[in-house]
Design a protein around this motif. Structure first.
Motif, PDB file in Angstrom:
ATOM      1  N   ASP A  13      56.489  12.499  78.196  1.00 46.62           N
ATOM      2  CA  ASP A  13      56.446  11.539  77.099  1.00 46.62           C
ATOM      3  C   ASP A  13      57.088  12.073  75.828  1.00 46.62           C
ATOM      4  N   THR A  14      57.418  13.364  75.757  1.00 45.26           N
ATOM      5  CA  THR A  14      57.982  13.951  74.539  1.00 45.26           C
ATOM      6  C   THR A  14      59.325  14.634  74.794  1.00 45.26           C
ATOM      7  N   PHE A  15      59.288  15.695  75.577  1.00 44.02           N
ATOM      8  CA  PHE A  15      60.499  16.471  75.859  1.00 44.02           C
ATOM      9  C   PHE A  15      60.377  17.016  77.278  1.00 44.02           C
ATOM     10  N   PHE A  16      61.161  16.449  78.190  1.00 43.52           N
ATOM     11  CA  PHE A  16      61.110  16.853  79.593  1.00 43.52           C
ATOM     12  C   PHE A  16      62.014  18.063  79.797  1.00 43.52           C
ATOM     13  N   VAL A  17      61.428  19.211  80.078  1.00 42.71           N
ATOM     14  CA  VAL A  17      62.157  20.475  80.187  1.00 42.71           C
ATOM     15  C   VAL A  17      62.892  20.532  81.522  1.00 42.71           C
ATOM     16  N   THR A  18      64.179  20.841  81.465  1.00 39.28           N
ATOM     17  CA  THR A  18      64.983  21.028  82.676  1.00 39.28           C
ATOM     18  C   THR A  18      65.410  22.477  82.877  1.00 39.28           C
ATOM     19  N   SER A  19      65.480  23.251  81.830  1.00 35.03           N
ATOM     20  CA  SER A  19      65.847  24.662  81.953  1.00 35.03           C
ATOM     21  C   SER A  19      65.381  25.395  80.707  1.00 35.03           C
ATOM     22  N   GLN A  20      65.421  26.709  80.763  1.00 34.57           N
ATOM     23  CA  GLN A  20      64.971  27.537  79.645  1.00 34.57           C
ATOM     24  C   GLN A  20      65.813  28.795  79.583  1.00 34.57           C
ATOM     25  N   GLU A  21      65.911  29.364  78.392  1.00 40.87           N
ATOM     26  CA  GLU A  21      66.657  30.590  78.168  1.00 40.87           C
ATOM     27  C   GLU A  21      65.914  31.423  77.136  1.00 40.87           C
ATOM     28  N   PRO A  22      65.909  32.747  77.265  1.00 42.65           N
ATOM     29  CA  PRO A  22      65.306  33.584  76.221  1.00 42.65           C
ATOM     30  C   PRO A  22      66.146  33.544  74.968  1.00 42.65           C
ATOM     31  N   TYR A  23      65.487  33.557  73.829  1.00 37.11           N
ATOM     32  CA  TYR A  23      66.216  33.502  72.566  1.00 37.11           C
ATOM     33  C   TYR A  23      65.435  34.227  71.483  1.00 37.11           C
ATOM     34  N   ALA A  65      62.518  11.297  67.660  1.00 38.99           N
ATOM     35  CA  ALA A  65      62.402  12.749  67.531  1.00 38.99           C
ATOM     36  C   ALA A  65      61.216  13.146  66.654  1.00 38.99           C
ATOM     37  N   ALA A  66      60.990  12.415  65.567  1.00 35.40           N
ATOM     38  CA  ALA A  66      59.905  12.778  64.652  1.00 35.40           C
ATOM     39  C   ALA A  66      58.546  12.659  65.335  1.00 35.40           C
ATOM     40  N   LYS A  67      58.328  11.573  66.077  1.00 38.12           N
ATOM     41  CA  LYS A  67      57.046  11.390  66.757  1.00 38.12           C
ATOM     42  C   LYS A  67      56.873  12.407  67.881  1.00 38.12           C
ATOM     43  N   SER A  68      57.944  12.668  68.607  1.00 37.30           N
ATOM     44  CA  SER A  68      57.867  13.657  69.683  1.00 37.30           C
ATOM     45  C   SER A  68      57.553  15.035  69.118  1.00 37.30           C
ATOM     46  N   TYR A  69      58.163  15.378  67.989  1.00 37.38           N
ATOM     47  CA  TYR A  69      57.896  16.685  67.380  1.00 37.38           C
ATOM     48  C   TYR A  69      56.427  16.807  66.990  1.00 37.38           C
ATOM     49  N   GLU A  70      55.882  15.756  66.394  1.00 38.00           N
ATOM     50  CA  GLU A  70      54.477  15.812  65.978  1.00 38.00           C
ATOM     51  C   GLU A  70      53.561  16.039  67.177  1.00 38.00           C
ATOM     52  N   LYS A  71      53.829  15.352  68.291  1.00 41.38           N
ATOM     53  CA  LYS A  71      52.989  15.516  69.476  1.00 41.38           C
ATOM     54  C   LYS A  71      53.104  16.927  70.053  1.00 41.38           C
ATOM     55  N   ILE A  72      54.344  17.409  70.151  1.00 40.95           N
ATOM     56  CA  ILE A  72      54.543  18.745  70.718  1.00 40.95           C
ATOM     57  C   ILE A  72      53.905  19.806  69.821  1.00 40.95           C
ATOM     58  N   ALA A  73      54.088  19.672  68.525  1.00 44.63           N
ATOM     59  CA  ALA A  73      53.518  20.650  67.595  1.00 44.63           C
ATOM     60  C   ALA A  73      51.991  20.624  67.649  1.00 44.63           C
ATOM     61  N   PRO A  96      74.847  30.233  56.712  1.00 43.83           N
ATOM     62  CA  PRO A  96      74.452  28.859  57.004  1.00 43.83           C
ATOM     63  C   PRO A  96      73.062  28.532  56.491  1.00 43.83           C
ATOM     64  N   ILE A  97      72.758  27.248  56.433  1.00 46.93           N
ATOM     65  CA  ILE A  97      71.441  26.791  56.019  1.00 46.93           C
ATOM     66  C   ILE A  97      70.428  27.144  57.099  1.00 46.93           C
ATOM     67  N   ALA A  98      69.285  27.645  56.691  1.00 44.81           N
ATOM     68  CA  ALA A  98      68.244  28.035  57.638  1.00 44.81           C
ATOM     69  C   ALA A  98      67.785  26.828  58.447  1.00 44.81           C
ATOM     70  N   PRO A  99      67.334  27.049  59.684  1.00 45.24           N
ATOM     71  CA  PRO A  99      66.936  25.924  60.535  1.00 45.24           C
ATOM     72  C   PRO A  99      65.738  25.173  59.979  1.00 45.24           C
ATOM     73  N   LEU A 100      65.742  23.868  60.174  1.00 45.38           N
ATOM     74  CA  LEU A 100      64.624  23.016  59.814  1.00 45.38           C
ATOM     75  C   LEU A 100      63.710  22.853  61.026  1.00 45.38           C
ATOM     76  N   SER A 101      62.478  22.484  60.786  1.00 46.42           N
ATOM     77  CA  SER A 101      61.561  22.294  61.908  1.00 46.42           C
ATOM     78  C   SER A 101      62.068  21.227  62.862  1.00 46.42           C
ATOM     79  N   GLU A 102      62.568  20.147  62.314  1.00 45.49           N
ATOM     80  CA  GLU A 102      63.087  19.049  63.138  1.00 45.49           C
ATOM     81  C   GLU A 102      64.357  18.534  62.491  1.00 45.49           C
ATOM     82  N   GLU A 103      65.499  18.782  63.135  1.00 47.93           N
ATOM     83  CA  GLU A 103      66.796  18.471  62.548  1.00 47.93           C
ATOM     84  C   GLU A 103      67.463  17.245  63.173  1.00 47.93           C
TER      85      GLU A 103
END
Length: 537
Positions: free
Chosen positions: A178-188, A202-210, A492-499
Motif C-alpha cells: 500500500d506504500t512502497f513495494f520493494v523489488t530490490s535493495q542495495e547497501p548505501y 508520495a506524502a501520504k506514503s512517506y507518513e505511513k512508512i515513517a 549540492p543541497i542536502a537531501p530532504l526527507s521527501e523530495e
C-alpha cells in the motif's frame, strides 16, 4: 525430478545446493536468494549448468506476479484480515482445503530436505572441508549516482551498519504493497537503498512508512523518499541516524559569524563614502569620514536584516533550524548578503520553498517601498546625490521605474540630482537579486530545487555559473560573486526527507516571481532615455 533424485543431487554438492520441491514441477524460473540480485531470473536449464560450475545455493519458487494496489487505502486489506502487507496462512488454508493440503505436503518435503542436509553435514565434515565453497560477501560496493547528495561519505564500522534482521523487518513490516513495494535493495553509506514501486501520493506514503518505522525500530533510523538520479524513479533510503551527525567546526560558529559581521559593517560604511572608495588606505587617516556613510549603511543593513529575519521566522514555523548567518562583505556594494546553513533535515520541498522565498520577498518589498519614496521625496539637503543618467542603464527594472516616474527629466548624458535613498534602496535590491540567482545553495538555487527538483536545479546552477563567468569579464561584482558561489555555495543541497511531492501552485508562483524580479534587477536597461521611446509604448 523426483524427491530422491533431488536429495542425491544435493548430497553430491556437499550440502551447498538446496532445491525445495513443493510445486516445482510447474516452475519455469528460479530466483537467486541473495538480496542484491533477487530480481534476476534464469531458466532452469541454465541455472543447473551454472550450479555444476560453482556451489551456488538456489531457492526455487513459484513465479509470482508483482501486482500493485491502486491506492493507499487500507480498508480492503483490513477486511481480508491482512496486516502490514501480509496474508495469514491460516486464512488461506481455511478458504481452500486443497491448497492447505498442498502446503502441508510442501512443508513435509522441505523438512525432509533439511533432515537430509543435517545427515550429510554430520556424516562427513572432512568432505565438506575438502570441497570448495562459495562464500557470500555482504559488503558489496555502494551504488553509484548518490541519491543522498551532500551527505559526507564515511568509513562505517560494523556497529553502525544495519544488520540483516533489521533489513528483513524493513522489507516485510515497514514497507508494503500500500506504500512502497520493494523489488530490490542495495547497501548505501551504512544504510540500505530500496528500489520498488511507489503507491499513491508520495506524502501520504512517506507518513505511513515513517510511522511504521518508528513503531517497530524506534528513532534509530532516518527514512528518505527520493528520486534516483540514475533512472528518475522513486527510491527509499533508510540510514542510521548516527551517520547523519553534522560536522563540528574547529572555530565556534558565532565567533566566525561575528568576525564576518564586523567586516561587513565596515564595507557598508565604506561603500557610502565616495571620497574613501578611490583609495582604501586613506581610511586609516580619515576614520571620521566613515560616519558620513552611516545613513546609507543603516538603510542597506535594514533591508538585509528584514531579509534574514524573514528566513528565520518562516523556518521556525516549518520546524527548520537555521545556523548563524555569515554576512559576506563587499567593497563594491557593501555586502553580498549572508550564508545561512540549514542545520536539520527539511521535511519536503514546499517547506524549503517557503523558507528560501521568504527572505527575498521581504527584502524586495521593503526595498521597493524605499526606492519609490526616494524618487518621490526631495532630498533633505535640497541637493541630493548628483549622478549621470547612464547609471540607470545598469538595471532593467530600476531604469524602467526611473523613466516612468521621472519622465523627460531623465535624458541621455544629463546629470541628475536624486535622493540618496534611491541609491541605498537600490543597493539593497541588488543584494537580494544576487541571492535570488538560481545557483547552488543560494536562495534562488533552493527555490529552483523546490519548484523543479534536483536535476533541473543542478542544470540551472551550471548555466548560472557559466553566465556569471562571462559577465565577470565586464563586471568585478560578477567576478567575486561567481568565485563565492563556486567555492562556498555551489551545493549540492542536502537531501530532504521527501523530495517527490511538488509544492502547491501558489508557492510555485511566488518562487518564480522571486526569480523573475531578481533577473529584472540584474539585467541592464537596453533602451535610450528619451521621450520618443517612452511615447512609443
Amino acid at each position: 525430478m523426483s524427491l530422491l533424485a533431488a536429495m542425491n543431487l544435493r548430497a553430491s554438492f556437499g550440502g551447498n545446493f538446496a532445491v525445495p520441491l513443493s510445486q516445482c514441477n510447474s516452475c519455469a524460473h528460479v530466483r537467486l536468494s541473495y538480496p542484491a540480485i533477487a530480481d534476476w531470473k534464469f531458466s532452469s536449464r541454465h541455472l543447473l549448468s551454472d550450479a555444476f560450475r560453482g556451489n551456488l545455493k538456489l531457492i526455487c519458487r513459484v513465479s509470482e506476479a508483482e501486482t500493485e494496489p491502486e491506492s493507499n487505502n487500507e480498508e480492503e486489506r483490513e477486511l481480508n484480515g491482512e496486516k502490514e502487507g501480509f496474508v495469514p496462512s491460516d486464512s488461506v488454508n481455511t478458504n481452500n482445503p486443497d491448497l492447505g493440503s498442498q502446503n502441508g505436503d510442501s512443508q513435509s518435503a522441505e523438512s525432509s530436505i533439511l533432515e537430509t542436509k543435517s545427515l550429510v553435514n554430520d556424516g562427513s565434515d572432512e568432505t565438506n572441508e575438502a570441497q570448495p565453497k562459495l562464500e557470500v560477501v555482504n559488503d558489496v560496493p555502494v551504488a553509484s549516482g548518490s541519491p543522498l547528495p551532500g551527505v559526507k561519505r564515511l568509513e562505517f564500522d560494523e556497529s553502525i551498519r544495519i544488520p540483516k534482521e533489521t533489513i528483513d523487518i524493513l522489507k516485510d513490516q515497514v514497507f508494503g504493497f500500500d506504500t512502497f513495494f520493494v523489488t530490490s535493495q542495495e547497501p548505501y553509506e551504512g544504510g540500505v537503498l530500496f528500489k520498488g514501486n511507489l503507491r499513491g501520493q508520495a506524502a501520504k506514503s512517506y507518513e505511513k512508512i515513517a510511522r511504521r518505522l518508528k513503531d517497530r525500530l524506534g528513532d534509530q533510523f532516518k527514512l528518505f523518499l527520493l528520486i534516483n538520479p540514475e533512472d528518475d524513479k522513486p527510491v527509499a533510503v533508510v540510514v542510521p541516524r548516527k551517520a547523519l551527525q553534522p560536522d563540528t567546526a574547529a572555530v565556534p560558529e558565532w565567533f566566525a559569524a561575528g568576525a564576518f559581521g564586523l567586516v561587513t559593517i565596515f564595507t557598508l560604511l565604506l561603500r557610502n563614502v565616495p571620497a574613501l572608495q578611490t583609495n582604501l588606505l586613506s581610511v586609516i587617516d580619515n576614520v571620521d569620514l566613515l560616519k558620513d556613510g552611516l545613513s546609507g549603511a543603516l538603510v542597506t543593513a535594514l533591508i538585509l536584516g528584514v531579509h534574514e529575519i524573514s528566513h528565520f521566522l518562516v523556518a521556525k514555523e516549518a520546524g527548520i533550524k537555521l545556523g548563524v548567518p555569515y554576512f559576506v562583505p563587499s567593497w563594491q556594494i557593501g555586502s553580498f548578503g549572508s550564508i545561512t546553513r540549514i542545520l536539520n533535515i527539511v521535511p519536503k520541498r514546499e517547506d524549503l520553498l517557503k523558507v528560501a522565498a521568504a527572505g527575498p520577498v521581504a527584502g524586495y518589498s521593503l526595498g521597493f517601498v524605499l526606492l519609490l519614496l526616494g524618487f518621490v521625496l526631495p532630498p533633505s539637503d535640497q541637493l541630493g546625490v548628483v549622478v549621470d543618467s547612464s547609471v540607470f542603464h545598469e538595471s532593467l527594472l530600476i531604469g524602467g521605474i526611473a523613466k516612468v516616474l521621472l519622465g523627460d527629466v531623465l535624458k541621455e548624458g544629463t546629470p541628475l540630482s536624486v535622493n540618496p535613498l534611491v541609491i541605498w534602496a537600490w543597493a539593497g535590491l541588488l543584494i537580494n537579486a544576487i541571492n535570488s540567482i538560481p545557483a547552488g545553495e543560494l536562495d534562488g538555487g533552493r527555490i529552483s530545487f523546490a519548484i523543479w527538483g534536483r536535476k533541473v536545479s543542478s542544470r540551472l546552477t551550471g548555466v548560472s555559473i557559466a553566465l556569471l563567468g562571462l559577465s565577470s569579464l565586464f563586471s568585478d561584482v560578477s567576478f567575486y560573486w561567481v568565485v563565492l558561489i563556486f567555492f562556498l555555495q555551489r551545493g549540492p543541497i542536502a537531501p530532504l526527507s521527501e523530495e517527490i511531492s511538488d509544492p502547491e501552485d501558489k508557492y510555485k508562483a511566488l518562487g518564480i516571481a522571486v526569480l523573475l524580479i531578481g533577473l529584472l534587477v540584474c539585467l541592464p536597461y537596453p533602451f535610450p532615455f528619451s521621450s520618443d521611446v517612452l511615447n512609443s509604448f
